[in-house]
Design a protein around this motif. Structure first.
Motif, PDB file in Angstrom:
ATOM      1  N   GLU A  78       0.867  -1.149   0.053  1.00 24.40           N
ATOM      2  CA  GLU A  78      -0.139  -0.079  -0.049  1.00 24.40           C
ATOM      3  C   GLU A  78       0.995   1.172   0.106  1.00 24.40           C
ATOM      4  N   LEU A  79       0.552   2.042  -0.604  1.00 22.36           N
ATOM      5  CA  LEU A  79       1.212   3.493  -0.854  1.00 22.36           C
ATOM      6  C   LEU A  79       0.763   4.428   0.216  1.00 22.36           C
ATOM      7  N   LYS A  80       1.729   4.700   1.147  1.00 23.49           N
ATOM      8  CA  LYS A  80       1.453   5.343   2.383  1.00 23.49           C
ATOM      9  C   LYS A  80       2.338   6.572   2.378  1.00 23.49           C
ATOM     10  N   TYR A  81       1.917   7.751   2.574  1.00 27.00           N
ATOM     11  CA  TYR A  81       2.737   9.135   2.656  1.00 27.00           C
ATOM     12  C   TYR A  81       3.688   8.889   3.630  1.00 27.00           C
ATOM     13  N   ARG A  82       3.301   8.562   4.789  1.00 30.69           N
ATOM     14  CA  ARG A  82       4.213   8.665   5.933  1.00 30.69           C
ATOM     15  C   ARG A  82       5.494   7.787   5.928  1.00 30.69           C
ATOM     16  N   ALA A  83       5.066   6.858   5.454  1.00 29.15           N
ATOM     17  CA  ALA A  83       6.365   5.816   5.086  1.00 29.15           C
ATOM     18  C   ALA A  83       7.083   6.095   4.179  1.00 29.15           C
ATOM     19  N   LEU A  84       6.749   6.711   2.866  1.00 26.44           N
ATOM     20  CA  LEU A  84       7.563   7.066   1.616  1.00 26.44           C
ATOM     21  C   LEU A  84       8.140   8.452   2.020  1.00 26.44           C
ATOM     22  N   ALA A  85       7.658   9.469   2.684  1.00 25.34           N
ATOM     23  CA  ALA A  85       8.200  10.658   3.144  1.00 25.34           C
ATOM     24  C   ALA A  85       9.332  10.518   4.026  1.00 25.34           C
ATOM     25  N   ARG A  86       9.537   9.619   4.690  1.00 25.28           N
ATOM     26  CA  ARG A  86      10.655   9.268   5.768  1.00 25.28           C
ATOM     27  C   ARG A  86      12.111   9.422   5.029  1.00 25.28           C
ATOM     28  N   ARG A  87      11.790   8.879   3.725  1.00 27.66           N
ATOM     29  CA  ARG A  87      13.113   8.821   2.927  1.00 27.66           C
ATOM     30  C   ARG A  87      13.205  10.171   1.939  1.00 27.66           C
ATOM     31  N   PRO A  88      14.369  10.759   2.092  1.00 31.03           N
ATOM     32  CA  PRO A  88      14.690  11.820   1.384  1.00 31.03           C
ATOM     33  C   PRO A  88      14.598  11.495  -0.355  1.00 31.03           C
ATOM     34  N   ALA A  89      15.124  10.623  -0.538  1.00 32.19           N
ATOM     35  CA  ALA A  89      15.023  10.229  -1.863  1.00 32.19           C
ATOM     36  C   ALA A  89      13.880  10.084  -2.625  1.00 32.19           C
ATOM     37  N   ASN A  90      12.674   9.843  -1.806  1.00 35.64           N
ATOM     38  CA  ASN A  90      11.342   9.700  -2.330  1.00 35.64           C
ATOM     39  C   ASN A  90      10.577  11.117  -2.542  1.00 35.64           C
ATOM     40  N   HIS A  91      11.134  12.183  -2.051  1.00 36.87           N
ATOM     41  CA  HIS A  91      10.528  13.427  -1.918  1.00 36.87           C
ATOM     42  C   HIS A  91      10.451  14.117  -3.353  1.00 36.87           C
ATOM     43  N   PRO A  92      11.139  13.789  -4.244  1.00 40.91           N
ATOM     44  CA  PRO A  92      11.013  14.289  -5.785  1.00 40.91           C
ATOM     45  C   PRO A  92       9.822  13.466  -6.461  1.00 40.91           C
ATOM     46  N   ARG A  93       9.820  12.052  -5.825  1.00 44.61           N
ATOM     47  CA  ARG A  93       8.720  11.328  -6.568  1.00 44.61           C
ATOM     48  C   ARG A  93       7.483  11.518  -6.267  1.00 44.61           C
ATOM     49  N   LEU A  94       7.196  11.998  -4.626  1.00 43.92           N
ATOM     50  CA  LEU A  94       6.124  12.434  -4.223  1.00 43.92           C
ATOM     51  C   LEU A  94       5.657  13.728  -4.846  1.00 43.92           C
ATOM     52  N   ILE A  95       6.364  14.578  -4.843  1.00 41.68           N
ATOM     53  CA  ILE A  95       6.181  16.046  -5.590  1.00 41.68           C
ATOM     54  C   ILE A  95       5.675  15.545  -6.940  1.00 41.68           C
ATOM     55  N   ILE A 307      -1.999  10.616   0.000  1.00 46.58           N
ATOM     56  CA  ILE A 307      -0.573  11.137  -0.491  1.00 46.58           C
ATOM     57  C   ILE A 307      -0.874  12.619  -0.177  1.00 46.58           C
ATOM     58  N   LEU A 308      -1.833  13.014  -0.627  1.00 45.47           N
ATOM     59  CA  LEU A 308      -2.440  14.674  -0.833  1.00 45.47           C
ATOM     60  C   LEU A 308      -2.607  15.012   0.386  1.00 45.47           C
ATOM     61  N   ILE A 309      -3.519  14.353   1.295  1.00 45.25           N
ATOM     62  CA  ILE A 309      -3.584  14.853   2.634  1.00 45.25           C
ATOM     63  C   ILE A 309      -2.444  14.721   3.731  1.00 45.25           C
ATOM     64  N   GLY A 310      -1.800  13.763   3.217  1.00 44.68           N
ATOM     65  CA  GLY A 310      -0.536  13.607   4.272  1.00 44.68           C
ATOM     66  C   GLY A 310       0.731  14.468   3.917  1.00 44.68           C
ATOM     67  N   ALA A 311       0.601  14.766   2.706  1.00 48.25           N
ATOM     68  CA  ALA A 311       1.833  16.042   2.253  1.00 48.25           C
ATOM     69  C   ALA A 311       1.290  17.407   2.905  1.00 48.25           C
ATOM     70  N   ALA A 312      -0.108  17.579   2.620  1.00 55.44           N
ATOM     71  CA  ALA A 312      -0.666  19.101   3.052  1.00 55.44           C
ATOM     72  C   ALA A 312      -0.410  19.209   4.375  1.00 55.44           C
ATOM     73  N   ILE A 313      -0.691  18.211   5.382  1.00 53.88           N
ATOM     74  CA  ILE A 313      -0.699  18.261   6.755  1.00 53.88           C
ATOM     75  C   ILE A 313       0.813  18.503   7.253  1.00 53.88           C
ATOM     76  N   GLU A 314       1.664  17.600   6.604  1.00 52.49           N
ATOM     77  CA  GLU A 314       3.063  17.697   7.059  1.00 52.49           C
ATOM     78  C   GLU A 314       3.633  19.298   6.564  1.00 52.49           C
ATOM     79  N   ALA A 315       3.229  19.653   5.277  1.00 49.66           N
ATOM     80  CA  ALA A 315       3.735  21.011   4.852  1.00 49.66           C
ATOM     81  C   ALA A 315       3.295  21.929   6.129  1.00 49.66           C
ATOM     82  N   GLY A 316       2.126  21.848   6.370  1.00 48.11           N
ATOM     83  CA  GLY A 316       1.448  22.809   7.445  1.00 48.11           C
ATOM     84  C   GLY A 316       2.432  22.894   8.771  1.00 48.11           C
ATOM     85  N   ASN A 317       2.563  21.548   9.249  1.00 51.21           N
ATOM     86  CA  ASN A 317       3.473  21.439  10.594  1.00 51.21           C
ATOM     87  C   ASN A 317       4.848  21.860  10.203  1.00 51.21           C
TER      88      ASN A 317
END
Length: 377
Positions: A78-95, A307-317
């Protein structure tokens, strides 16, 4: 431009003129929804300052294709934002995934500051009934928002951070427990503060307003924000669709709690409209025709919403200095078009708030909602 599930089937849909068409000829958008930051009635949770949800009209096939394009070697089930965002290498792919999803599909994301929402609820239950008894409409032109913003912004400094937090904690406990002990503790917390410094806000509670205490003790109302978030999404989905649509969300206990209420909203047949702000209206009958729960593990579309809500929440934090290590918050937030991102945040620009909420029918909507569906919580 838009890509969404186009489904046929025997759904309880209708044209806006009230005629019931052949169900097999009806094509529906399907919005997939996921949320983040839920802490039940506790809106003071130190680890979860923000709460929100995203809705995106994308098919599972299109979502799976997006995931393969941006994460071709993904091994997780399963694609989960929290797990993927832990690795900086995944950040460009998430964006990149977010950019493709937001640019090609109907979607909306809602984020609220839970501590401000708690202040707003405090005004709704511990202040507004006092003014209502005196024929003063605290909801007119967003006065409740202005009062809550003032309380949230100056309360910790004016009364002391500890005293203010104790007041808010006592309020959400009283809302949850509905007990004489809880109500007594709440009044005591208000009286222990220098409440005269902001008596227009704290005076009703400090002087033991029966109307306010009765409102807090009303069965069914609480500080749980799940329905607030869902209603915000429904308002935007209603604006984004021309005809009937449906929604699917993950199998979470908090959303299951509101299934019956959402169904009542869907089945409501009265033709009526309420203006809530410059950009928000609630009109019945809703275009929303069906709501179902799905297992996110089998729904790539729900995973995109995660992914969309996980990224938005983390960006706000991260912008607030509460988190580190995620994707660049400015890069994330810049992906959202103006009409794709809505928020509930305090504002002490009272002139702008007055303009934005001028002519609101919030009071009428609350009365109508209570009469037809129960509490707003």
């Amino acid at each position: 431009m838009w890509s969404a599930d186009r489904l046929t089937g025997d759904y309880p849909s209708r044209h806006l003129d009230g005629r019931h068409p052949d169900p097999k000829m009806v094509l529906m958008d399907c919005f997939r929804i996921d949320e983040s930051g839920y802490t039940g009635f506790d809106l003071l949770n130190a680890d979860q300052r923000l709460q929100g949800a995203s809705a995106i009209a994308i098919s599972d096939d299109d979502a799976a294709r997006l995931i393969r394009d941006h994460f071709p070697t993904l091994q997780a089930a399963e694609l989960k934002y929290r797990a993927l965002a832990r690795r900086p290498a995944n950040h460009p792919r998430l964006i990149g995934l977010m950019r493709d999803a937001l640019s090609a599909h109907k979607c909306t994301t809602y984020v609220c500051d839970k501590r401000f929402l708690l202040a707003l609820m405090f005004v709704d239950y511990a202040v507004e009934p006092f003014y209502y008894e005196r024929n003063l409409d605290l909801y007119a032109d967003g006065r409740n928002y202005a009062m809550a913003s003032l309380l949230h912004s100056v309360g910790p400094t004016l009364f002391g951070a500890g005293s203010y937090r104790r007041l808010m904690a006592a309020f959400q406990r009283a809302m949850k427990e509905k007990s004489p002990t809880g109500l007594k503790a709440l009044v005591a917390a208000a009286r222990a503060m220098n409440w005269q410094a902001l008596d227009e806000v704290l005076g009703p509670l400090a002087t033991g307003s029966r109307a306010c205490l009765a409102a807090i003790a009303t069965p069914g109302v609480s500080t749980d924000a799940a329905m607030v978030v869902l209603q915000a999404l429904i308002t935007r989905m209603e604006e984004m669709t021309d005809g009937p649509y449906r929604m699917e969300h993950d199998q979470s206990k908090n959303l299951l709690t509101y299934h019956g209420l959402i169904q009542k909203l869907i089945e409501h047949e009265d033709e009526i409209e309420f203006r809530q702000s410059e950009i928000a209206r609630m009109k019945f009958p809703l275009k929303l025709a069906e709501v179902t729960q799905v297992d996110s593990k089998t729904s790539p579309a729900v995973q995109i919403a995660d992914i969309l809500i996980g990224a938005a929440i983390e960006a706000g934090n991260m912008r607030a200095g509460l988190r580190k290590g995620g994707p660049d918050p400015l890069a994330v937030l810049s992906l959202y078009a103006e009409d794709q991102f809505i928020h509930l945040l305090p504002s002490i620009d009272f002139e702008e708030q007055h303009r934005f909420r001028s002519g609101t029918q919030a009071s009428e909507f609350i009365d109508y909602y209570a009469a037809n569906f129960g509490s707003m919580s």
